[in-house]
Design an enzyme around this catalytic site. Structure first.
Site, PDB file in Angstrom:
ATOM      1  N   GLY A  29      35.251  37.335  40.553  1.00  0.00           N
ATOM      2  CA  GLY A  29      36.043  36.627  40.374  1.00  0.00           C
ATOM      3  C   GLY A  29      37.148  37.243  40.934  1.00  0.00           C
ATOM      4  N   CYS A  30      38.400  36.253  40.413  1.00  0.00           N
ATOM      5  CA  CYS A  30      39.689  36.826  40.450  1.00  0.00           C
ATOM      6  C   CYS A  30      40.866  38.196  40.731  1.00  0.00           C
ATOM      7  CB  CYS A  30      40.654  35.181  40.805  1.00  0.00           C
ATOM      8  SG  CYS A  30      40.805  35.593  38.461  1.00  0.00           S
ATOM      9  N   TYR A  31      40.774  38.181  39.326  1.00  0.00           N
ATOM     10  CA  TYR A  31      40.657  40.147  39.047  1.00  0.00           C
ATOM     11  C   TYR A  31      40.213  40.629  39.844  1.00  0.00           C
ATOM     12  CZ  TYR A  31      44.064  39.021  34.717  1.00  0.00           C
ATOM     13  OH  TYR A  31      44.653  38.502  34.262  1.00  0.00           O
TER      14      TYR A  31
END
Length: 348
Positions: free
Chosen positions: A160-162
């Protein structure tokens, strides 16, 4: 059968979810990667077929592909014509279609959270549904590319991005044994509105967004970050009034006596040969990574307290560019192929 293709052969690819922001970025990256051919692009079943450039006019005369509605019957059409399928889909949709594509002999690079967590019992709590293919959770390899330590299989799970921004910031310190054993990292991270996807919603409308925190203690990326770091964290995401990018500020307590030289060495040793991580002399700005595949990292130390700031483009290093990295490595191509062919990849 080996998935490594001759250098003289382009790797045939399909993108499912090509109408969304991350899927659109993938279409652009694949078109510009000399080792890949974008053969098929799909959107949801209810849409009509239309040229990619009608969805994203900035790519007119650059990305020439028809975005067609997807049904599972398409698998019979693309079988034997596609080597790899990129899934830029909702989690449950990816979980449903991935096994079908794999059965057709197609490598799957999944950008959703469907196969990121290794514990199936976390999915009801953090994703809101029971995982239907728990055996695939162990089969999938999580492709945080700078920390990849095993061959990539047929099923590749893109972080995921985070978690990408936070994990790249803290793993050098943890792996070097510099963080206090009792420390629970505190992470505050702000994303632009593109992280919510392209579908219209009032709470993510650009005119409605200011700056707010959300998802306290229950955001679905929290267990992913904890899985990567091997310890509990306090993770608080924020939504900011800008289009794209993530700025993460991670605070840790170091072990007694850890010097500034040891901290610097941990980052340099981790990323000296990693072309998509930049160690910066000043605190990163999301504007400096927008449209790029980089993660910028900066730190400041005060005794045993350390603040690490990391910045990525959520749609590129946090999604499409990392998926492209993984596919390049999977098929034996240069890791950064296709990622520096243009200044701004952005579909926004």
């Amino acid at each position: 059968m080996s998935s490594v293709v001759s250098d003289k052969t382009q790797i045939r690819s399909a993108v499912l979810g090509a109408a969304g922001y991350s899927g659109a970025e993938l279409c652009a990256l694949l078109t510009r990667n000399p080792h890949f051919e974008l053969c098929f692009a799909y959107a949801s079943a209810g849409r009509k077929a239309e040229p990619f450039s009608s969805l994203y006019p900035r790519f007119q005369q650059q990305v020439d592909v028809l975005v067609e509605p997807w049904t599972d019957a398409e698998i019979g059409r693309i079988q034997g014509k596609v080597d790899v399928a990129f899934l830029a889909l909702p989690h449950e949709a990816s979980e449903e279609v991935a096994p079908l594509l794999m059965a057709a002999g197609i490598v799957v690079v999944d950008l959703s959270g469907a196969f990121r967590l290794k514990q199936a019992d976390l999915y009801p709590k953090y994703y809101g549904y029971e995982h239907q293919h728990p055996a695939l959770l162990n089969e999938a390899v999580y492709s945080l590319m700078e920390w990849l330590d095993k061959p990539l299989p047929q099923l590749i799970s893109v972080p995921g991005c985070y978690p990408t921004a936070c994990s790249l910031a803290l793993l050098p310190l943890l792996n070097a044994g510099l963080v206090a054993d009792s420390c629970i990292p505190v992470i505050n991270a702000t994303s632009g509105v593109s992280g919510a996807g392209r579908k219209a919603a009032l709470n993510t409308s650009f005119c409605e967004v200011g700056l707010n925190a959300y998802g306290f203690f229950k955001h679905r990326h929290r267990p992913e970050i904890e899985q990567n770091l091997g310890r509990k964290v306090v993770f608080t995401p924020h939504l900011g009034n800008f289009k794209r990018g993530i700025l993460a500020t991670s605070v840790v307590t170091l072990k007694s006596g850890v010097s500034a030289e040891q901290v610097k060495a941990a980052f340099v040793n981790a990323y000296a040969d990693k072309p998509l991580v930049r160690l910066t002399a000043t605190s990163p700005n999301v504007a400096d990574v927008e449209g790029s595949p980089f993660c910028d990292i900066f730190w400041q130390q005060d005794g045993e307290q350390l603040v690490v700031v990391s910045a990525i483009d959520n749609l590129l290093k946090g999604a499409a560019a990392q998926a492209m990295q993984a596919a390049n490595v999977k098929f034996g191509k240069p890791e950064t192929a296709g990622l520096f062919a243009f200044e701004k990849a952005g579909a926004l």
